[in-house]
Scaffold this active site. Structure first.
Site, PDB file in Angstrom:
ATOM      1  N   ASP A  48       0.833  -1.202   0.000  1.00 35.66           N
ATOM      2  CA  ASP A  48       0.000   0.000   0.000  1.00 35.66           C
ATOM      3  C   ASP A  48       0.871   1.258   0.000  1.00 35.66           C
ATOM      4  O   ASP A  48       0.570   2.245  -0.682  1.00 35.66           O
ATOM      5  CB  ASP A  48      -0.894   0.047   1.257  1.00 35.66           C
ATOM      6  CG  ASP A  48      -1.758  -1.201   1.424  1.00 35.66           C
ATOM      7  OD1 ASP A  48      -1.338  -2.271   0.962  1.00 35.66           O
ATOM      8  OD2 ASP A  48      -2.826  -1.105   2.033  1.00 35.66           O
ATOM      9  N   GLU A  95      -6.123 -11.383  -4.559  1.00 41.27           N
ATOM     10  CA  GLU A  95      -5.717 -12.324  -3.507  1.00 41.27           C
ATOM     11  C   GLU A  95      -6.606 -13.559  -3.413  1.00 41.27           C
ATOM     12  O   GLU A  95      -6.361 -14.435  -2.594  1.00 41.27           O
ATOM     13  CB  GLU A  95      -5.701 -11.589  -2.161  1.00 41.27           C
ATOM     14  CG  GLU A  95      -4.674 -10.474  -2.129  1.00 41.27           C
ATOM     15  CD  GLU A  95      -4.713  -9.652  -0.853  1.00 41.27           C
ATOM     16  OE1 GLU A  95      -5.827  -9.403  -0.344  1.00 41.27           O
ATOM     17  OE2 GLU A  95      -3.641  -9.259  -0.375  1.00 41.27           O
TER      18      GLU A  95
HETATM   19  O1  IFM Z   1      -2.404  -4.652   0.667  1.00 40.45           O
HETATM   20  C1  IFM Z   1      -3.774  -4.823   0.731  1.00 40.45           C
HETATM   21  C2  IFM Z   1      -4.173  -5.912  -0.245  1.00 40.45           C
HETATM   22  O2  IFM Z   1      -3.848  -5.584  -1.573  1.00 40.45           O
HETATM   23  C3  IFM Z   1      -5.651  -6.171  -0.156  1.00 40.45           C
HETATM   24  N1  IFM Z   1      -6.015  -6.528   1.203  1.00 40.45           N
HETATM   25  C4  IFM Z   1      -5.681  -5.506   2.180  1.00 40.45           C
HETATM   26  C5  IFM Z   1      -4.192  -5.171   2.142  1.00 40.45           C
HETATM   27  C6  IFM Z   1      -3.881  -4.045   3.134  1.00 40.45           C
HETATM   28  O3  IFM Z   1      -4.537  -2.861   2.774  1.00 40.45           O
END
Ligand code: IFM
Length: 549
Positions: free
Chosen positions: A133, A261
């Site tokens: 992020d 994911e």
């Molecule tokens: O890094 C992100 C990921 O891409 C998606 N789930 C939450 C994480 C933290 O914001």
């Protein structure tokens, strides 16, 4: 007024509460000034912490409340002078945008030992952990407004390089593997195999390094710190991927987790492979420049990390032979080797903006053709100079309807790509979602902290989306558009020392050189030149060819 005698410290095991008992004569006001000092054993020796904190606290008490307020006011005045963005015609979008910019700036640490957690300074949903992020979604705002704030974020990664080397060894690999979610280096991902497999974090870090150096010209950082990170992470990829005979000897990276994911251990995630290809080429360039221009430094670095000459050749060959999954039949990038073979899903039955891992057993989810967040669509933005507008549109048309936007990182990227391909309705819809994520508690979890990447993404959606800014190695470009919901907007960006003010109205765009040397860039295909002598220029809005709805 309040001495220690009338204060009581109460603990319930989880919370510490100061309870004050005081009588205030009727009609009088009691003012409570609370001073706090925060230090951690990351930047201080643990044994000294109490005395260091006490001294810091007494200093603050000595300065007094009014002086501390004045210091804050001066800090924020400086920040807003360069970092503010204005929207005309929609006060609630303006409010949401400023809310984002405030959190982004206040989360930025300055000591090189900390970074920005997924919830900034506001909550513990992600336990303070740092993800991609920071580099992909948050640091662009800081870089293009106040670049000095980015160096500490990169130094944070440099200070974790030894842990990243250790993590690579734990994974039976070489080079350096940064942990996907972590504070001090160790992998803390709950879904630990998916977290570890999000190797694309290494490319996000390399992207942030390359962008920072290009913007600031801070070659000293590159030579002393950045180069080592990029080369060590390239080594990890060179070992993790293989030239696979069954794929005609192309370089493949199996068992990875891309930005989507839901696909936990897929082969050849197109986003990851394309980013790694770019990463290898960057590593070769940095390697060659250091070797040719600073041979002693190069020898010292190569000696320290045991770099062999043939490794550079492998990076070059792997980049040239990178396997990039593509469906000629559909004319789109394949998200990975299996996505197109998965079971199509009736998206009207899938709850949008929700992480559906909570509703399905992984073995069922892995069979479903549904993406959590921007993946190929993100690639269309991050490596946008490699794809035509038609390719971007084809990919968007295929993947957006199959994305449930379960992550707060999804809307902003869809807004940006939608702007570029002329889908104005989508562009505003996704901007609006991103901007209101926390202020309207859109995901019903803001109590656990703001979504920092989404806040950064909201700025990206304004500047890179509606403003159409691109800063690829070929130079700076804008392609301004104006959403029907607004009458205008303004922002500033610092580009290689020139601060450019951009103002967009229905009549067109106005560019102004606020400070710095003369600069040239493109706006909707036309060349714009600004100089101290001729600081202002006008240009037309872009007319991206899209659908009309
Ligand atoms: O890094 C992100 C990921 O891409 C998606 N789930 C939450 C994480 C933290 O914001």
């Amino acid at each position: 007024v309040l001495g220690e005698s009338n204060a009581e410290l109460v603990s319930d095991g989880e919370n510490l509460t100061d309870r004050f008992t005081v009588s205030v004569p009727k009609g009088q006001t009691l003012t409570l000034d609370k001073h706090a000092a925060v230090y951690t054993n990351i930047e201080r020796v643990e044994e000294d912490l109490v005395s260091v904190a006490r001294n810091g606290l007494m200093e603050a008490v000595g300065d007094g409340f009014d002086a501390l307020v004045a210091e804050q006011e001066a800090f924020w005045a400086r920040h807003w002078a360069v970092g503010d963005c204005e929207i005309d015609g929609c006060p609630s979008d303006q409010q949401a945008l400023r809310f984002s910019l405030f959190h982004l700036r206040q989360s930025a640490p300055k000591d090189g030992r900390h970074s920005i957690g997924a919830n900034g300074l506001t909550g513990d949903k992600y336990c303070g952990h740092v993800f991609w992020d920071t580099e992909m979604y948050i640091s662009p705002y800081l870089l293009y407004t106040d670049p000095a704030t980015v160096r500490p974020l990169l130094m944070y990664r440099y200070h974790l390089l030894d842990s990243a080397r250790q993590r690579a060894r734990e994974m039976e690999g070489v080079g350096a593997l940064y942990s996907w979610n972590s504070i001090s280096g160790e992998e803390c991902g709950v879904v630990y195999e998916a977290a570890t497999a999000e190797y694309h974090l290494l490319c996000a870090i390399a992207t942030a390094i390359a962008r920072y150096v290009r913007q600031t010209g801070d070659e000293v950082f590159l030579r002393h710190h950045g180069a080592e990170i990029v080369l060590e992470t390239a080594r990890f990829f060179a070992d993790r991927g293989k030239f696979i005979p069954a794929r005609g000897g192309q370089f493949c990276i199996n068992a990875v987790c891309g930005p989507d994911e839901y696909g936990c251990a897929v082969n050849n995630n197109c986003y990851t492979n394309t980013m790694v290809q770019w990463h290898f080429r960057l590593a070769c360039r940095i390697h060659d420049r250091l070797r040719d221009e600073h041979p002693e430094m190069f020898e010292a670095l190569a000696g320290r990390i045991g770099l062999r000459p043939e490794e550079r050749e492998t990076w070059q060959r792997a980049a040239d032979l990178m396997y990039l999954p593509y469906s000629a039949e559909l004319g789109i990038q394949e998200q990975d080797d299996s996505f197109l073979t998965l079971d199509p899903v009736d998206m009207s039955k899938v709850p949008l903006n929700t992480d559906i891992r909570e509703h399905h057993h992984p073995l069922n989810l892995w069979r479903m053709q549904v993406a959590k967040q921007a993946d190929v669509v993100l690639l269309m933005f991050v490596q946008g100079d490699q794809f035509s507008v038609e390719q971007k549109r084809a990919n968007y048309d295929f993947y957006e309807p199959r994305t449930c936007h379960g992550s707060s990182l999804s809307a902003c990227i869809h807004s940006i790509v939608a702007s570029e391909i002329g889908y104005a309705d989508h562009a505003y819809h996704f901007f609006h979602q991103s901007a209101r994520m926390d202020i309207h508690d859109f995901k019903n979890n803001t109590a656990a902290g703001v979504h920092s990447a989404c806040l950064g993404g909201t700025w990206l959606a304004l500047v890179f989306g509606f403003g159409g800014m691109r800063d690829h190695e070929t130079g700076l470009r804008f392609a301004p558009t104006l959403p029907a919901q607004w009458t205008g907007y303004r922002f500033q960006v610092l580009y290689q020392g020139s601060r450019i003010g951009v103002a967009v109205t229905r009549e067109g765009a106005t560019y102004r050189l606020v400070e710095g040397p003369a600069v040239r860039f493109e706006s909707a295909g036309a060349e714009v030149a600004l100089s101290p002598e001729k600081p202002e220029a006008k240009a037309s809005l872009a007319r991206p060819e899209g659908r009309t709805e």
